[in-house]
Design a protein around this motif. Structure first.
Motif, PDB file in Angstrom:
ATOM      1  N   LEU A  11       0.854  -1.186   0.000  1.00 24.84           N
ATOM      2  CA  LEU A  11       0.000   0.000   0.000  1.00 24.84           C
ATOM      3  C   LEU A  11       0.890   1.235   0.000  1.00 24.84           C
ATOM      4  O   LEU A  11       1.798   1.356   0.840  1.00 24.84           O
ATOM      5  CB  LEU A  11      -0.907  -0.011   1.227  1.00 24.84           C
ATOM      6  N   SER A  40      -6.260  -5.531 -12.910  1.00 26.55           N
ATOM      7  CA  SER A  40      -7.131  -5.023 -11.861  1.00 26.55           C
ATOM      8  C   SER A  40      -8.502  -5.653 -12.044  1.00 26.55           C
ATOM      9  O   SER A  40      -8.831  -6.141 -13.126  1.00 26.55           O
ATOM     10  CB  SER A  40      -7.194  -3.500 -11.896  1.00 26.55           C
ATOM     11  N   PRO A  88      -3.538   6.326  -8.311  1.00 26.46           N
ATOM     12  CA  PRO A  88      -4.559   5.335  -7.936  1.00 26.46           C
ATOM     13  C   PRO A  88      -4.869   4.349  -9.057  1.00 26.46           C
ATOM     14  O   PRO A  88      -5.153   3.178  -8.793  1.00 26.46           O
ATOM     15  CB  PRO A  88      -5.767   6.205  -7.596  1.00 26.46           C
ATOM     16  N   ASP A  90      -2.888   2.955 -10.944  1.00 28.28           N
ATOM     17  CA  ASP A  90      -1.863   1.907 -11.012  1.00 28.28           C
ATOM     18  C   ASP A  90      -2.198   0.735 -10.088  1.00 28.28           C
ATOM     19  O   ASP A  90      -1.500  -0.286 -10.106  1.00 28.28           O
ATOM     20  CB  ASP A  90      -0.495   2.470 -10.612  1.00 28.28           C
ATOM     21  N   THR A  91      -3.232   0.884  -9.287  1.00 33.15           N
ATOM     22  CA  THR A  91      -3.642  -0.198  -8.396  1.00 33.15           C
ATOM     23  C   THR A  91      -4.008  -1.428  -9.200  1.00 33.15           C
ATOM     24  O   THR A  91      -4.852  -1.378 -10.102  1.00 33.15           O
ATOM     25  CB  THR A  91      -4.842   0.244  -7.540  1.00 33.15           C
ATOM     26  N   GLN A 112       0.397  -7.611  -5.074  1.00 38.48           N
ATOM     27  CA  GLN A 112      -0.638  -6.579  -5.103  1.00 38.48           C
ATOM     28  C   GLN A 112      -0.044  -5.209  -4.823  1.00 38.48           C
ATOM     29  O   GLN A 112       0.698  -5.026  -3.849  1.00 38.48           O
ATOM     30  CB  GLN A 112      -1.715  -6.896  -4.066  1.00 38.48           C
ATOM     31  N   VAL A 113      -0.393  -4.269  -5.671  1.00 37.55           N
ATOM     32  CA  VAL A 113      -0.029  -2.870  -5.481  1.00 37.55           C
ATOM     33  C   VAL A 113      -1.311  -2.072  -5.323  1.00 37.55           C
ATOM     34  O   VAL A 113      -2.191  -2.134  -6.186  1.00 37.55           O
ATOM     35  CB  VAL A 113       0.786  -2.339  -6.681  1.00 37.55           C
ATOM     36  N   THR A 114      -1.409  -1.356  -4.220  1.00 40.33           N
ATOM     37  CA  THR A 114      -2.570  -0.515  -3.960  1.00 40.33           C
ATOM     38  C   THR A 114      -2.095   0.904  -3.716  1.00 40.33           C
ATOM     39  O   THR A 114      -1.263   1.145  -2.836  1.00 40.33           O
ATOM     40  CB  THR A 114      -3.358  -1.019  -2.748  1.00 40.33           C
ATOM     41  N   VAL A 115      -2.604   1.817  -4.534  1.00 35.31           N
ATOM     42  CA  VAL A 115      -2.237   3.227  -4.421  1.00 35.31           C
ATOM     43  C   VAL A 115      -3.453   3.982  -3.911  1.00 35.31           C
ATOM     44  O   VAL A 115      -4.449   4.126  -4.618  1.00 35.31           O
ATOM     45  CB  VAL A 115      -1.761   3.799  -5.764  1.00 35.31           C
ATOM     46  N   SER A 116      -3.353   4.440  -2.686  1.00 33.23           N
ATOM     47  CA  SER A 116      -4.502   5.084  -2.055  1.00 33.23           C
ATOM     48  C   SER A 116      -4.038   5.971  -0.915  1.00 33.23           C
ATOM     49  O   SER A 116      -3.046   5.667  -0.239  1.00 33.23           O
ATOM     50  CB  SER A 116      -5.469   4.023  -1.529  1.00 33.23           C
TER      51      SER A 116
END
Length: 117
Positions: A11, A40, A88, A90-91, A112-116
């Motif tokens: 994250l 995604s 975001p 890129d999530t 997992q990549v989460t951009v937030s």
């Protein structure tokens, strides 16, 4: 048996950076181009970046050009994806595979990549 093990996801806030790694085994790593893909929910898996097995020829999806950099270490059978200025959008779950235009092998588990914020 081919194994592709991705790591380094997590994250991160918008504008942040992550470096993904993919450890490969079961094939002659130095003889293959390597690529990163992402998927995604509800979308098809897309090619993000690719790097030829010889020299430094690379290609990137338009959406990540100037922000992502693919690299490889043939001595370690590892391919990397440096991701800067993350957005975001890129999530996604990120996967590596052999090949420059299409994947050669079965997929690993991904990371997992989460951009937030």
């Amino acid at each position: 048996q081919v194994q592709l093990v991705e790591s380094g996801g997590g994250l991160v806030q918008p504008g942040g950076s992550l470096r993904l790694s993919c450890a490969a085994s079961g094939f002659i790593f130095s003889a293959y181009a390597m690529s990163w893909y992402r998927q995604s929910p509800g979308k098809e898996r897309e090619l993000v970046a690719a790097m030829a097995h010889i020299g430094s020829t690379t290609k990137y999806a338009d959406s990540v050009k100037g922000r992502f950099t693919i690299s490889r270490d043939n001595a370690k059978n590892t391919v990397y994806l440096q991701m800067n200025s993350l957005k975001p959008e890129d999530t996604a779950r990120y996967y590596c595979n052999a090949g420059y235009n299409s994947p050669f092998h079965s997929w690993g588990q991904g990371t997992q990549v989460t951009v937030s914020s």
